[in-house]
Enzyme design. Sequence first.
Site, PDB file in Angstrom:
ATOM      1  N   LYS A  52      54.738  33.531  37.158  1.00 54.49           N
ATOM      2  CA  LYS A  52      54.231  32.934  38.401  1.00 54.49           C
ATOM      3  C   LYS A  52      54.851  31.546  38.594  1.00 54.49           C
ATOM      4  CE  LYS A  52      49.912  35.540  38.160  1.00 54.49           C
ATOM      5  NZ  LYS A  52      48.482  35.573  37.813  1.00 54.49           N
ATOM      6  N   GLN A  96      43.854  31.959  35.086  1.00 55.45           N
ATOM      7  CA  GLN A  96      44.321  33.263  34.622  1.00 55.45           C
ATOM      8  C   GLN A  96      43.223  33.969  33.822  1.00 55.45           C
ATOM      9  OE1 GLN A  96      47.213  34.598  35.550  1.00 55.45           O
ATOM     10  NE2 GLN A  96      46.996  36.469  34.357  1.00 55.45           N
ATOM     11  N   ASP A 119      44.028  33.546  44.549  1.00 57.91           N
ATOM     12  CA  ASP A 119      43.844  34.858  43.908  1.00 57.91           C
ATOM     13  C   ASP A 119      42.980  35.773  44.786  1.00 57.91           C
ATOM     14  OD1 ASP A 119      45.105  35.421  41.500  1.00 57.91           O
ATOM     15  OD2 ASP A 119      43.680  34.252  40.307  1.00 57.91           O
TER      16      ASP A 119
HETATM   17  N1  GUN Z   1      44.798  38.620  35.131  1.00 56.43           N
HETATM   18  C1  GUN Z   1      45.422  39.769  35.483  1.00 56.43           C
HETATM   19  N2  GUN Z   1      45.789  39.737  36.788  1.00 56.43           N
HETATM   20  C2  GUN Z   1      45.376  38.545  37.268  1.00 56.43           C
HETATM   21  C3  GUN Z   1      45.470  37.933  38.539  1.00 56.43           C
HETATM   22  O1  GUN Z   1      45.991  38.483  39.514  1.00 56.43           O
HETATM   23  N3  GUN Z   1      44.922  36.675  38.635  1.00 56.43           N
HETATM   24  C4  GUN Z   1      44.339  36.055  37.584  1.00 56.43           C
HETATM   25  N4  GUN Z   1      43.826  34.842  37.788  1.00 56.43           N
HETATM   26  N5  GUN Z   1      44.228  36.606  36.389  1.00 56.43           N
HETATM   27  C5  GUN Z   1      44.757  37.847  36.232  1.00 56.43           C
END
Ligand code: GUN
Length: 293
Positions: A52, A96, A119
């Site tokens: 990311k 995350q 998100d």
């Molecule tokens: N863990 C797995 N996928 C995601 C996501 O799209 N966002 C976040 N914050 N954690 C994750």
Amino acid sequence: MQLIDGKAVSAQIKKEIAQEVGEMRKAGMRAPKLVAVLVGHDGGSETYVASKHKTCLEVGFDSDVIRFESDITEAELLACVEQLNNDDSVDGFIVQLPLPKHINEQKIIEAIDYRKDVDGFHPINVGRMSIGLPCFVSATPAGIVELLKRYHIETKGKHCVVLGRSNIVGKPVAGLMSQKGYPGDCTVTVCHSRSENLKEMCLQADIIIAALGVPGFLKGDMVKEGVVVVDVGTTRVPSTETKSGFRLKGDVEFDEVAKKASYITPVPGGVGPMTIISLMKNTLLAGKKEIYK
Ligand code: GUN
């Protein structure tokens, strides 16, 4: 059969975002900023966050990663969220997941200012999405509908079967596919681990979105000719053909289902690359204050 190439589509969208960031800078605006909060050293989370962060820099965003050890207290993490909520230089941020067991994930999600929740996990964004109001849509469902759109796949009046009812994929994608307009206007059936007539449902589906997390679950004899298949599964399975000793396997038995499908996403290279790019799109919207002032 046409392969839905998520890698190519995401590369195209990445260029579009980079161009918009360039235009923002030319107009004297600052670039959008995304912050990722990473707790602990989970291998998957480390990889996702690194990816990311890298993509942010590639499209011209400003980006930071805030790291904590897994013994951080819930109160300390809440204080970090509060600080990011109040930092005007941060347009959007993510914490995350998963978090260590002693931290209440839902409490953290609900502490995030929904106007910075790129998100799309905050109940305000989830609720607004479900009634069709402007909001941050979570990345995987947004990536799925974007793929259908970019391939001009007809959805109006079609029967869409969603396999899986998770908060992150199954539930939101079912909402998007049934909403008014394009892509949407589908009759949606949500099947899950307790569904009794899952094969019959799949056989009636024009579009199947498989998000169960069970590798190879959808077999060739479970789909009709011409079906559109979107495979959201990404389970790591042992492999003798890769250096790492693992490969990603989707929820779809690809070779069997591809023979009958009109369109199908591969794993990897289908939905996966779209997920990060959808987060970038949300960050751009946050930077431009296009959804919330
Ligand atoms: N863990 C797995 N996928 C995601 C996501 O799209 N966002 C976040 N914050 N954690 C994750």
